[in-house]
Write an enzyme that holds these catalytic residues in place. Structure first.
Site, PDB file in Angstrom:
ATOM      1  N   TYR A  97       0.851  -1.193   0.000  1.00  0.00           N
ATOM      2  CA  TYR A  97       0.000   0.000   0.000  1.00  0.00           C
ATOM      3  C   TYR A  97       0.885   1.240   0.000  1.00  0.00           C
ATOM      4  O   TYR A  97       1.839   1.323   0.782  1.00  0.00           O
ATOM      5  CB  TYR A  97      -0.916   0.011   1.236  1.00  0.00           C
ATOM      6  N   GLU A 113      -0.500   4.782  -0.609  1.00  0.00           N
ATOM      7  CA  GLU A 113      -1.277   6.006  -0.857  1.00  0.00           C
ATOM      8  C   GLU A 113      -0.411   7.230  -0.597  1.00  0.00           C
ATOM      9  O   GLU A 113       0.327   7.293   0.391  1.00  0.00           O
ATOM     10  CB  GLU A 113      -2.516   6.037   0.047  1.00  0.00           C
ATOM     11  N   ASP A 132      -5.855  13.566 -25.443  1.00  0.00           N
ATOM     12  CA  ASP A 132      -6.017  12.174 -25.013  1.00  0.00           C
ATOM     13  C   ASP A 132      -5.382  11.329 -26.112  1.00  0.00           C
ATOM     14  O   ASP A 132      -5.993  11.061 -27.144  1.00  0.00           O
ATOM     15  CB  ASP A 132      -7.506  11.846 -24.846  1.00  0.00           C
ATOM     16  N   THR A 192      -3.315   6.207 -22.023  1.00  0.00           N
ATOM     17  CA  THR A 192      -3.218   4.884 -21.422  1.00  0.00           C
ATOM     18  C   THR A 192      -1.841   4.344 -21.798  1.00  0.00           C
ATOM     19  O   THR A 192      -1.179   4.851 -22.706  1.00  0.00           O
ATOM     20  CB  THR A 192      -4.327   3.934 -21.929  1.00  0.00           C
ATOM     21  N   LYS A 225      -1.645   0.564 -25.041  1.00  0.00           N
ATOM     22  CA  LYS A 225      -2.007   0.456 -26.455  1.00  0.00           C
ATOM     23  C   LYS A 225      -0.710   0.488 -27.281  1.00  0.00           C
ATOM     24  O   LYS A 225       0.123  -0.378 -27.105  1.00  0.00           O
ATOM     25  CB  LYS A 225      -3.005   1.555 -26.823  1.00  0.00           C
ATOM     26  N   ARG A 251      -1.596  -2.462 -18.525  1.00  0.00           N
ATOM     27  CA  ARG A 251      -2.842  -1.702 -18.497  1.00  0.00           C
ATOM     28  C   ARG A 251      -2.715  -0.615 -17.438  1.00  0.00           C
ATOM     29  O   ARG A 251      -2.330  -0.883 -16.297  1.00  0.00           O
ATOM     30  CB  ARG A 251      -4.030  -2.607 -18.157  1.00  0.00           C
TER      31      ARG A 251
HETATM   32  N1  DSN Z   1     -11.473   0.769 -25.141  1.00  0.00           N
HETATM   33  C1  DSN Z   1     -10.492   1.647 -25.714  1.00  0.00           C
HETATM   34  C2  DSN Z   1     -10.306   1.385 -27.174  1.00  0.00           C
HETATM   35  O1  DSN Z   1     -10.445   0.240 -27.561  1.00  0.00           O
HETATM   36  O2  DSN Z   1     -10.032   2.289 -27.923  1.00  0.00           O
HETATM   37  C3  DSN Z   1     -10.765   3.039 -25.408  1.00  0.00           C
HETATM   38  O3  DSN Z   1     -10.945   3.138 -24.044  1.00  0.00           O
END
Ligand code: DSN
Length: 415
Positions: free
Chosen positions: A52, A54, A198, A224, A227, A233
């Site tokens: 933990y 925080e 984004d 994120t 990707k 993730r």
């Molecule tokens: N689910 C994502 C995507 O596939 O683009 C976006 O959050």
């Protein structure tokens, strides 16, 4: 690898190996997915998960965080170098909570957010009525141009000047074209908005220096990490120094409790990988591959939304095959080609059906495939769509797809 799991819980191990077999066998063309390295997997499955922590490095609400601080600072430092960011928060659990934290930092409930409409390529958290963003904030949506299916910067400027949003948001989940960040900054300045990027989809291409860097123009950028960036993730938020305190406060304690330090360690590993020269080659190949696939799809009669791609992503209108997105996704699935159904701009179908499919090259590029294989995959895709009702044909196609993927093995370390 995983011998302890196998010995202790054969049931979970068996399911995991089935998923690995699926990933090995099929052509994974979902543009938001990728294949992380074994070191990233090891960091994710490490003892950092036990802790933990925080708070932030040097200011935690729990004892024993000296090594956690070290790894979190390493993730921050590497992300700063990778994107040239002034400040980075590496704690967001994923993209949606990260966007929520940004809105919380920069807006009050009821304030105005201007973003691209979901069915034109935006995201649920960009103000869709079913999402917290659409419920908490006043939303103004811009659209892509009906004819070009690309952003119309003059129209965006006119709308932004009229609506004066608090945040002007650029960055998309189903838009295949590059973004003119300089123009967005000029528009944001003109209407007094914060400019937010984004770049969840394209972060790896930005980090690999193949697309312009929005960090140079935006007040705040979210991505994120799983990707094109090819990490675990999760998400990160980057911002200019004056917003740093507000962003950090919004992430913790505003939005989240204990950060997932195993994921943060894995982010550090992935950022370290992205700083290496060969990541640039991967990023470049993602785009080259997408262009090659797009060219062959068009040659075979497909209609691509916006007429092509500048990124890793292709949005294909499947109506010329007399299909909708749902049916196309199912037919391709039977051939072991994974994509996802998607609405296209000005779609008349519901989101769960859609008139298109999204295709992307990150996984196949990570496997080592190049233009030749992209052309073959494009042919497989069109063949499958042309025989969407013929299960025997799709089963035969599946063996061809599996044979192609077999030549580009993954996770040799895992037995
Ligand atoms: N689910 C994502 C995507 O596939 O683009 C976006 O959050």
């Amino acid at each position: 690898m995983y011998e302890h799991l196998k010995a202790a819980d054969a049931s979970v191990h068996k399911i995991m190996m089935s998923e690995l077999a699926r990933q090995r066998e099929g052509a994974e063309l979902i543009p938001s997915e990728n294949l992380v390295s074994v070191p990233v997997l090891e960091a994710l499955g490490s003892v950092f998960t036990n802790k933990y922590s925080e708070g932030y490095p040097g200011k935690r609400y729990y004892a024993g965080n000296e090594h956690i601080d070290e790894v979190e600072l390493m993730a921050i430092e590497r992300a700063k170098i990778l994107f040239g960011a002034e400040h980075v928060n590496v704690q967001p659990l994923s993209g949606s909570p990260a966007n929520m934290a940004i809105y919380q930092a920069l807006m009050e409930p009821g304030d105005k957010l201007m973003a691209l409409k979901l069915d034109h390529g935006g995201h649920l958290t960009h103000g869709h009525p079913v999402n917290f963003s659409g419920k908490l904030y006043t939303i103004v949506h811009y659209e892509v141009d009906k004819k070009t299916e690309q952003l119309d910067y003059d129209a965006i400027e006119a709308l932004a000047v009229k609506e004066k949003p608090k945040i002007l948001l650029a960055g998309y989940t189903a838009y295949a074209r590059d973004i003119d960040w300089k123009r967005f900054k000029e528009i944001a300045d003109k209407c007094g908005a914060y400019l937010m990027g984004d770049i969840s989809h394209t972060a790896g291409l930005v980090a690999g220096k193949q697309l312009p860097n929005p960090v140079d123009y935006c007040d705040v950028v979210m991505t994120t990490t799983h990707k094109t960036l090819r990490g675990p993730r999760g998400a990160i938020i980057m911002c200019k120094e004056p917003l740093a305190k507000a962003i950090d406060k919004a992430v913790f304690p505003g939005m989240q409790g204990g950060p997932h330090e195993n994921a943060i360690a894995a982010k550090a590993v992935a950022f370290g990988e992205a700083l290496k020269d060969d990541f640039k080659l991967y990023a470049k190949q993602c785009i080259v591959n997408a262009k090659a696939m797009a060219a062959q799809l068009e040659k075979r009669g497909a209609r691509l939304v916006s007429g092509g791609t500048d990124t890793h992503l292709i949005l294909m209108d499947v109506r010329p095959f007399k299909l909708n997105g749902k049916k196309a996704e199912a037919a391709l699935g039977k051939a072991d080609i994974y994509c996802n159904k998607n609405t296209i701009p000005y779609d008349t179908e519901k989101p769960f059906v859609g008139s298109g499919v999204r295709l992307g090259t990150p996984c196949m590029t990570t496997r080592g495939m190049k233009e030749e294989e992209m052309t073959m995959l494009a042919d497989h895709i069109v063949d499958a769509l042309e025989h969407a009702d013929d299960d025997d044909y799709l089963a035969k196609k599946r063996t061809e797809v599996i044979a192609l993927c077999k030549g580009f093995p993954i996770y040799k370390e895992i037995e």
